[in-house]
Design a protein around this motif. Structure first.
Motif, PDB file in Angstrom:
ATOM      1  N   ASN A  16       0.821  -1.225  -0.185  1.00  0.00           N
ATOM      2  CA  ASN A  16      -0.067   0.110   0.061  1.00  0.00           C
ATOM      3  C   ASN A  16       0.706   1.290  -0.055  1.00  0.00           C
ATOM      4  N   ASN A  17       1.903   1.283   0.713  1.00  0.00           N
ATOM      5  CA  ASN A  17       3.026   2.430   0.827  1.00  0.00           C
ATOM      6  C   ASN A  17       3.549   2.774  -0.565  1.00  0.00           C
ATOM      7  N   ALA A  18       3.814   1.369  -1.189  1.00  0.00           N
ATOM      8  CA  ALA A  18       4.345   1.881  -2.549  1.00  0.00           C
ATOM      9  C   ALA A  18       3.510   2.257  -3.426  1.00  0.00           C
ATOM     10  N   LEU A  19       2.235   1.874  -3.431  1.00  0.00           N
ATOM     11  CA  LEU A  19       1.264   2.493  -4.265  1.00  0.00           C
ATOM     12  C   LEU A  19       1.008   3.791  -3.963  1.00  0.00           C
ATOM     13  N   ILE A  20       0.747   4.175  -2.922  1.00  0.00           N
ATOM     14  CA  ILE A  20       0.467   5.622  -2.612  1.00  0.00           C
ATOM     15  C   ILE A  20       1.722   6.517  -2.951  1.00  0.00           C
ATOM     16  N   VAL A  21       2.953   5.932  -2.830  1.00  0.00           N
ATOM     17  CA  VAL A  21       4.185   6.709  -3.376  1.00  0.00           C
ATOM     18  C   VAL A  21       4.035   6.855  -4.771  1.00  0.00           C
ATOM     19  N   ARG A  22       3.742   5.730  -5.475  1.00  0.00           N
ATOM     20  CA  ARG A  22       3.417   5.825  -7.131  1.00  0.00           C
ATOM     21  C   ARG A  22       2.401   6.625  -7.386  1.00  0.00           C
ATOM     22  N   ALA A 125      -7.421   7.519   2.288  1.00  0.00           N
ATOM     23  CA  ALA A 125      -7.129   7.503   3.758  1.00  0.00           C
ATOM     24  C   ALA A 125      -7.888   6.305   4.300  1.00  0.00           C
ATOM     25  N   GLN A 126      -8.966   5.996   3.754  1.00  0.00           N
ATOM     26  CA  GLN A 126      -9.530   4.621   4.575  1.00  0.00           C
ATOM     27  C   GLN A 126      -9.175   3.288   3.804  1.00  0.00           C
ATOM     28  N   ASP A 127      -8.945   3.277   2.692  1.00  0.00           N
ATOM     29  CA  ASP A 127      -8.634   2.098   1.971  1.00  0.00           C
ATOM     30  C   ASP A 127      -7.665   2.204   0.832  1.00  0.00           C
ATOM     31  N   PRO A 128      -6.346   2.536   0.994  1.00  0.00           N
ATOM     32  CA  PRO A 128      -5.331   2.698  -0.010  1.00  0.00           C
ATOM     33  C   PRO A 128      -5.556   1.566  -1.208  1.00  0.00           C
ATOM     34  N   GLU A 129      -5.750   0.410  -0.858  1.00  0.00           N
ATOM     35  CA  GLU A 129      -5.620  -0.757  -1.962  1.00  0.00           C
ATOM     36  C   GLU A 129      -6.771  -0.596  -2.818  1.00  0.00           C
ATOM     37  N   VAL A 130      -7.909  -0.259  -2.339  1.00  0.00           N
ATOM     38  CA  VAL A 130      -9.100  -0.226  -3.357  1.00  0.00           C
ATOM     39  C   VAL A 130      -8.858   1.094  -4.044  1.00  0.00           C
ATOM     40  N   ALA A 131      -8.464   2.054  -3.559  1.00  0.00           N
ATOM     41  CA  ALA A 131      -8.357   3.397  -3.900  1.00  0.00           C
ATOM     42  C   ALA A 131      -7.547   3.405  -5.268  1.00  0.00           C
ATOM     43  N   LEU A 132      -6.494   2.655  -5.046  1.00  0.00           N
ATOM     44  CA  LEU A 132      -5.268   2.589  -6.102  1.00  0.00           C
ATOM     45  C   LEU A 132      -5.234   1.352  -6.780  1.00  0.00           C
ATOM     46  N   ALA A 133      -6.260   0.774  -6.852  1.00  0.00           N
ATOM     47  CA  ALA A 133      -6.513  -0.809  -7.618  1.00  0.00           C
ATOM     48  C   ALA A 133      -6.053  -0.501  -9.256  1.00  0.00           C
ATOM     49  N   ASN A 134      -6.664   0.642  -9.637  1.00  0.00           N
ATOM     50  CA  ASN A 134      -6.382   0.620 -11.194  1.00  0.00           C
ATOM     51  C   ASN A 134      -5.277   1.914 -11.612  1.00  0.00           C
ATOM     52  N   LEU A 135      -4.409   1.985 -10.610  1.00  0.00           N
ATOM     53  CA  LEU A 135      -3.387   3.042 -10.923  1.00  0.00           C
ATOM     54  C   LEU A 135      -2.494   2.853 -11.907  1.00  0.00           C
ATOM     55  N   PHE A 227      -9.359   8.476 -13.467  1.00  0.00           N
ATOM     56  CA  PHE A 227      -8.635   7.809 -12.273  1.00  0.00           C
ATOM     57  C   PHE A 227      -9.513   7.927 -11.117  1.00  0.00           C
ATOM     58  N   GLN A 228      -9.477   9.319 -10.797  1.00  0.00           N
ATOM     59  CA  GLN A 228     -10.278   9.698  -9.351  1.00  0.00           C
ATOM     60  C   GLN A 228     -11.589   9.406  -9.424  1.00  0.00           C
ATOM     61  N   ILE A 229     -12.128   9.644 -10.417  1.00  0.00           N
ATOM     62  CA  ILE A 229     -13.669   9.481 -10.641  1.00  0.00           C
ATOM     63  C   ILE A 229     -13.825   7.733 -10.470  1.00  0.00           C
TER      64      ILE A 229
END
Length: 410
Positions: A16-22, A125-135, A227-229
């Motif tokens: 998750n941290n790696a995805l957030i940094v990306r 902030a609540q669920d980084p894994e789901v929010a960044l699934a399609n990054l 992506f955000q929507i």
């Protein structure tokens, strides 16, 4: 076995941290490209500064379209040259249109950015894994588009630059330089060098810069907002599926319905800002793909022995760029529509009839389920999805066969 299970949360946190940094890198890259391309619109830049920089982009790129059109008028009998000039005119006009749209919709663009940022950061902030699934589905095409655009422009600029350097080093006389792009100026520019020639060469380099940076930044920003929507919609769908208690579900459903209304407004603003840009994409890319295929077919048919490797790679990268650019918009729009459909299905298959909702909230839930999926449309004419991509390719091939038959008749 216990040790492996104990390390799993740590691995998940690292991922998750790696995805957030990306994601942060992706966000900063889009912003930096917008700034370098002269189309950044936010509250840190005053309206006066934004208009000055935006009009600079228009002032630099629009005259080149005029110079190319003037060049075309002097070579009306050469169909191959007209087709090539048409492709360049469409390319140079793109930053003009994009800058004009962003200046006209400046306030709406800032509102869209701030609204989506608040909604997405809350889900992140609540669920980084789901929010960044399609990054990666958004970040990688954006980077590929930048590389293809840069390489295409390099294949136009480098041959003329190498030729100038070679003639200077070998002290060739008489010297005969050429500019990176075709143009017919109202004044005389001597090809043997001199201050005026190098000034025009610098002008072409600046225009090439705006083509690479401005076009990719605007295309990338559309993907960033898409992506955000879509990510917020996916996060809300996961919440609907994984609800815990009836009380929690009722509160969560009310929040999701309210956020869906905000996302619907954001998609409408996104459509309003980009509609002319997408229409240009629809009309121009099909004709450009057709023009490039026709140009390649004519060169292969009549001048195959004279064609250089630079021209071959130029054709390949330019056609790949147009196909990739069209596919990117189609893919981004498809992600939004698909996420919207899944959100409505998530509400439909949830236990909302048994939840503690008042009649007004229930009415809003029913209205949300009855709404059509969120779809980005170009001037209310066509939807931005994968079908649009196939239609553009089919149209390009139809134009090619028509152009080929016209050329054979003449």
């Amino acid at each position: 076995m216990d040790a492996i299970e104990g390390n799993h949360p740590r691995k998940q946190t690292t991922t998750n941290n790696a995805l957030i940094v990306r994601y942060r890198v992706y966000s900063r890259r889009v912003r930096m490209m917008l700034h370098l391309g002269g189309v950044l619109q936010d509250r840190t830049h005053s309206a006066t500064q934004s208009y000055i920089v935006g009009f600079l982009v228009i002032f630099m790129c629009l005259p080149q379209c005029v110079f190319l059109f003037n060049f075309t008028r002097h070579h009306v009998g050469n169909l191959l040259l007209i087709v090539k000039c048409f492709g360049q005119i469409c390319t140079f006009f793109a930053p003009v249109l994009m800058s004009a749209c962003f200046l006209k919709k400046r306030k709406k663009l800032i509102e869209l950015h701030e609204t989506l940022k608040d909604l997405f950061e809350r889900e992140l902030a609540q669920d980084p894994e789901v929010a960044l699934a399609n990054l990666y589905a958004f970040d990688r095409p954006y980077w590929m588009g930048f590389c293809f655009t840069g390489l295409t422009i390099l294949f136009y600029v480098c041959p003329s630059m190498i030729s100038i350097i070679r003639q200077i080093v070998h002290q060739t006389e008489p010297r005969r330089y050429r500019l990176p792009f075709m143009a017919e100026f109202p004044w005389t520019v001597h090809v043997d060098g001199g201050f005026l020639f190098y000034l025009h060469y610098l002008y072409h380099l600046i225009v090439a810069w705006y083509i690479v940076i401005t076009i990719n930044s605007v295309d990338g920003l559309f993907g960033f907002y898409a992506f955000q929507i879509s990510s917020v919609l996916n996060a809300m769908t996961v919440k609907l599926i994984n609800w815990r208690s009836r009380e929690t579900f009722s509160e969560m459903l009310v929040t999701c319905i309210r956020m869906h209304g905000q996302l619907l407004q954001c998609s409408n603003m996104l459509e309003d800002i980009w509609q002319l840009i997408i229409v240009r994409l629809l009309l121009v890319n099909s004709m450009l793909i057709c023009a490039l295929i026709f140009e390649a077919s004519q060169i292969i048919r009549f001048q195959f022995t004279d064609i250089s490797s630079t021209e071959v790679f130029g054709f390949v990268f330019y056609i790949s760029l147009k196909l990739l650019q069209t596919f990117m918009y189609a893919l981004y729009g498809n992600f939004i529509t698909s996420a919207s459909e899944q959100f409505c299905e998530g509400i439909y298959f949830s236990e909302w009839p048994d939840s503690n909702l008042d009649r007004h909230v229930r009415a809003n839930v029913i209205v949300t389920m009855m709404q059509k999926p969120i779809t980005i449309r170009a001037l209310k004419m066509t939807s931005v999805n994968v079908t649009m991509f196939s239609n553009i390719v089919n149209t390009a091939m139809s134009y090619f066969f028509l152009l080929q038959s016209v050329n054979e008749d003449t």
